[in-house]
Each structure stands twice: as C-alpha cells, then as structure tokens.
Design an enzyme around this catalytic site. Structure first.
Site, PDB file in Angstrom:
ATOM      1  N   ASP A 199       0.851  -1.191   0.000  1.00  0.00           N
ATOM      2  CA  ASP A 199       0.000   0.000   0.000  1.00  0.00           C
ATOM      3  C   ASP A 199       0.888   1.243   0.000  1.00  0.00           C
ATOM      4  O   ASP A 199       1.744   1.393   0.876  1.00  0.00           O
ATOM      5  CB  ASP A 199      -0.880  -0.024   1.258  1.00  0.00           C
ATOM      6  CG  ASP A 199      -1.901   1.106   1.288  1.00  0.00           C
ATOM      7  OD1 ASP A 199      -1.926   1.913   0.333  1.00  0.00           O
ATOM      8  OD2 ASP A 199      -2.673   1.178   2.265  1.00  0.00           O
ATOM      9  N   HIS A 201      -0.462   4.318   0.162  1.00  0.00           N
ATOM     10  CA  HIS A 201      -1.225   5.366   0.843  1.00  0.00           C
ATOM     11  C   HIS A 201      -1.383   6.620  -0.013  1.00  0.00           C
ATOM     12  O   HIS A 201      -1.494   7.722   0.511  1.00  0.00           O
ATOM     13  CB  HIS A 201      -0.545   5.752   2.167  1.00  0.00           C
ATOM     14  CG  HIS A 201      -1.283   5.245   3.361  1.00  0.00           C
ATOM     15  ND1 HIS A 201      -1.351   5.945   4.540  1.00  0.00           N
ATOM     16  CD2 HIS A 201      -1.975   4.118   3.563  1.00  0.00           C
ATOM     17  CE1 HIS A 201      -2.052   5.257   5.423  1.00  0.00           C
ATOM     18  NE2 HIS A 201      -2.442   4.153   4.853  1.00  0.00           N
ATOM     19  N   GLU A 225      -1.352  -0.935  -4.088  1.00  0.00           N
ATOM     20  CA  GLU A 225      -2.476  -0.067  -3.702  1.00  0.00           C
ATOM     21  C   GLU A 225      -2.110   1.419  -3.696  1.00  0.00           C
ATOM     22  O   GLU A 225      -1.063   1.804  -3.191  1.00  0.00           O
ATOM     23  CB  GLU A 225      -2.924  -0.506  -2.299  1.00  0.00           C
ATOM     24  CG  GLU A 225      -4.072   0.279  -1.722  1.00  0.00           C
ATOM     25  CD  GLU A 225      -4.567  -0.348  -0.417  1.00  0.00           C
ATOM     26  OE1 GLU A 225      -4.502  -1.583  -0.265  1.00  0.00           O
ATOM     27  OE2 GLU A 225      -5.004   0.405   0.460  1.00  0.00           O
ATOM     28  N   GLU A 251     -10.369   3.591  -1.563  1.00  0.00           N
ATOM     29  CA  GLU A 251     -10.788   3.745  -0.167  1.00  0.00           C
ATOM     30  C   GLU A 251     -11.198   5.173   0.172  1.00  0.00           C
ATOM     31  O   GLU A 251     -11.867   5.405   1.161  1.00  0.00           O
ATOM     32  CB  GLU A 251      -9.677   3.268   0.775  1.00  0.00           C
ATOM     33  CG  GLU A 251      -8.436   4.141   0.758  1.00  0.00           C
ATOM     34  CD  GLU A 251      -7.324   3.580   1.638  1.00  0.00           C
ATOM     35  OE1 GLU A 251      -6.800   2.507   1.294  1.00  0.00           O
ATOM     36  OE2 GLU A 251      -7.010   4.193   2.660  1.00  0.00           O
ATOM     37  N   HIS A 301     -11.910  -1.790   1.764  1.00  0.00           N
ATOM     38  CA  HIS A 301     -11.040  -1.197   2.772  1.00  0.00           C
ATOM     39  C   HIS A 301     -11.752  -1.340   4.104  1.00  0.00           C
ATOM     40  O   HIS A 301     -12.916  -0.972   4.225  1.00  0.00           O
ATOM     41  CB  HIS A 301     -10.849   0.276   2.403  1.00  0.00           C
ATOM     42  CG  HIS A 301     -10.007   1.058   3.339  1.00  0.00           C
ATOM     43  ND1 HIS A 301     -10.515   2.048   4.145  1.00  0.00           N
ATOM     44  CD2 HIS A 301      -8.685   1.017   3.589  1.00  0.00           C
ATOM     45  CE1 HIS A 301      -9.525   2.587   4.843  1.00  0.00           C
ATOM     46  NE2 HIS A 301      -8.409   1.983   4.529  1.00  0.00           N
TER      47      HIS A 301
HETATM   48 MG   LIG Z   1      -4.834   1.857   1.799  1.00  0.00          MG
END
Ligand SMILES: [Mg+2]
Length: 392
Positions: A199, A201, A225, A251, A301
């Site tokens: 991920d 972010h 991700e 998400e 998520h």
């Molecule tokens: Mg995430």
C-alpha cells in the site's frame, strides 16, 4: 414502524475513534447498528449524523433506498464529501441491520443469498512512518520479513504492508531500492504461495508511483495499492497499463459516480470501497454491480471497528466480484469485548464462515464502549526532507 432516535457511541480504540451508530425504532427491542468512523473528523461526523437525523426521525426504517436518497440529496448539498458520506454510510448500515432483524435473516440473504462458502481475510503488517527508519534498509527488510512470517504463522495466506517509503515528488534510486529490498525480503520469507500486497497510501507522485510499480513488478504482488492520488486518475490508469501487477484503489472515494470515473478510465484492477465511507451498503451494492460490468475485483477497505467488519463480511457473502477482506485483529486487546459477532473466523487460512444470525449478526456491548470514551486522535503532521508538506 418509525425511527425514533439515532444515537452515536464514540469508542476510542488507540489509533482512531470508532463511531457506532444506533438507529432506534418504535418497536420494542428493535434497533440497528452501523459504523461511521472517520479518523480526525469524529466531531464532524457526529454532528453530521445529528443533522441527518432531522430528515429521518418519524420515517419508516424499512424504506432504506428512499431514506438514502433523502440523506444524499436533501438539504441542497449532496452527500459526496467524506464527513457526510461517512454519516450516511453509518446510518445506512444500521438500516440494513434492522431490515435483516425484521425478517429474521442475515443481511446477505436480503441481497440474493450466499455466493460463496467463505471469505478470505488479509492482515496489515503496518510499516507506519517509513522515514523513521528510512536509512536503515537492511534492518527494515529483516523486520518486514519477520512480520510477514508472523502473519503466516497466525494463519493468514495474504498480507499487506507499507514497504514503499514516503518520497518527494521526484527522488532518485534510493527509495526504489529500499522498497525492492523490503518486498524481496518478504517474498523470500514466505515463498510464492502467500499473497503480498503493498500500500502506497497515495503518497507518491504519479511518476514515483510508476517507478515503484515497475520496480516491484517482478515480485508478483497480489495488488499494488494507491500508487498515486485518486485525483489523477489518468496517471493511475497509465501506471496500470504499464505493469501487469493489479493496481487497487478506492478507499477515499465516496459514491457511485466516483467509482464510475475510476472504472471508466480502466485505472484499476481492484476497487476498494470502504463501506463506512462510500455511502454504506446501499451504495456499495451499486458500486459492486458497476464493477461486475467491468469484470473488476472488489476488496473492501476495512481497518476500522467491528461493525465495519461485520458489514464488509455480510456484503462479501452476496457479492460475486469480492475477492478478499481487510481485517484488523490486533488494534486493541479488548476488541472482542465490545461486540458479539455472528460469523466465525477459522484461524487456519484465516477464512470467515457465514453469519446465520439476523441482520449483521452483531450486538454492541454499550457498557464496554463507555469504558473507552472519545480521545482526540494524535495530531499527525508529515513533512518531506526539505520541510514541505507531505501526505499522511
Ligand atoms: Mg490503503
């Protein structure tokens, strides 16, 4: 049948305040549970739920779509922002819980019945703030390998990590080599039969996201991700077209229209709606139908509290494109004390067997919740090496 009150119960759970939503009715013993957790915006969401209550008190809780339309469209401003979207989601989840309880069936039975025998879970290894140990590459790689092995020992066949460090909009080879070393160590530690996810972010710039995606392509990630901001969907699509690794995102998106745009750009192979933000179970069902049309997978998520998990699980049992669910099992030791769950998790393989109780199959222990009152989340600020503002 009428809605008589909508209550919010805030429960401080270390990293975040869980916001449980209780929709009460005029039928004795009949209420529904939802969740509307939004980190660093707890007071805003609680206030938004109070605002929405004006529309809902006195209405029939069984008219879920009608009430959703009111919550999203009335009062002029549409509900596609994070605070109101989360408030709508929490109430919507509770309404579906009530619907299941009225009919005496689990929610997945309301949506066409079970499409699978079990749901696979993955856990998050964390990684936190990469710059804290940014210059200690070998130790970080070893630490990721250790955590990966631990997850497998706990029964997981898939896990996610934040092995991509925070970077300036453009940096040289060092962060890319760092990410390569960490993912390589995890792959060596667990072998090819375990699925690894990374991920970002949404921290990297589109070009850094592409560089990371290219560098990690040989490790056969299950998905990669948020390689860049969701605001730049054309760039995300370029990343997806440039690597065979499935790209995942969603998400932070609220509402069907946002997912339409993402799918229309062919930006991802996996969408990750958060049922507590995207518009609740009602909107998640529409989003999943759209995903079916694109033959894109869905992996919600779900890092929040136990009502979010119950909703994500119920949804998964009725959603064909659903591949895996994020799970949290170590955030607070007392997690299982605040909720009784209808589903069963098998440690071997970390799979969830179906809930057979009505609605979401859960009950919240309000006395336990009261032991953990609201606390302001720790203020998080992040800056790049040169002092400019970064993404948390
Ligand atoms: Mg995430």
């Amino acid at each position: 049948m009428k809605i008589t009150a909508i209550e919010t119960l805030v429960c401080h759970a270390r990293m975040r305040n869980w916001i449980f939503v209780k929709v009460l009715t005029d039928q004795p013993g009949l209420w529904g549970w939802g969740e509307a957790t939004l980190e660093w915006h707890t007071k805003g969401v609680v206030g938004a739920i109070q605002d929405l209550s004006q529309l809902l008190i006195g209405e029939d809780p069984r008219r879920i779509e009608y009430l959703w339309q009111m919550m999203y469209r009335q009062h002029f401003w549409h509900g596609n922002g994070a605070v109101r979207g989360t408030a709508i989601s929490g109430i919507d989840i509770a309404l579906w819980d009530i619907a299941g309880k009225i009919l005496g069936v689990p929610c997945h039975r309301l949506w066409g019945g079970r499409v699978r025998d079990y749901i696979r879970l993955y856990c998050h290894l964390g990684g936190g703030r990469m710059e804290d140990f940014y210059d200690t590459k070998p130790a970080d790689a070893d630490r990721f390998a250790e955590l990966a092995q631990q997850a497998v020992e706990e029964g997981f066949t898939a896990f996610k990590s934040m092995a991509v460090p925070e970077t300036l909009p453009l940096e040289g080879l060092r962060p890319v080599k760092y990410a390569e070393a960490c993912v390589s160590a995890m792959r060596d530690a667990v072998g090819d039969h375990i699925d690894i996810m990374v991920d970002c972010h949404a921290r990297p710039s589109p070009r850094m996201g592409l560089l990371f995606a290219k560098a990690l392509e040989p490790f056969g990630l299950y998905f990669f991700e948020e390689p860049c901001w969701p605001e730049v969907l054309d760039d995300m699509a370029l990343i997806q077209q440039s690597v065979k690794t499935p790209i995942a995102s969603g998400e932070r998106l609220i509402g069907l229209h946002a997912f339409r745009d993402m799918l229309d750009k062919r930006a991802v192979s996996v969408i990750q709606p958060d049922i507590t933000h995207c518009g609740g179970l009602s909107e998640a069902r529409k989003i999943s139908s759209l995903a079916e049309a694109y033959r894109v997978s869905m992996a919600p998520h779900n890092p929040q509290g136990p009502v979010s998990t119950a909703a994500s699980i119920e949804f998964g049992f009725a959603t064909p494109s659903y591949i895996i669910c994020e799970s949290v099992h170590k955030d607070v030791e007392w997690r299982q004390d605040v909720v009784s769950e209808g589903f069963e998790v098998q440690k071997e393989g970390r799979i969830v067997l179906p809930n057979n109780k009505p609605g979401l199959g859960i009950e919240i222990n309000e006395a336990e919740v009261k032991k953990h009152p609201f606390q302001q989340e720790i203020v998080q600020r992040t800056f790049y090496q040169d002092g400019s503002v970064g993404d948390w």
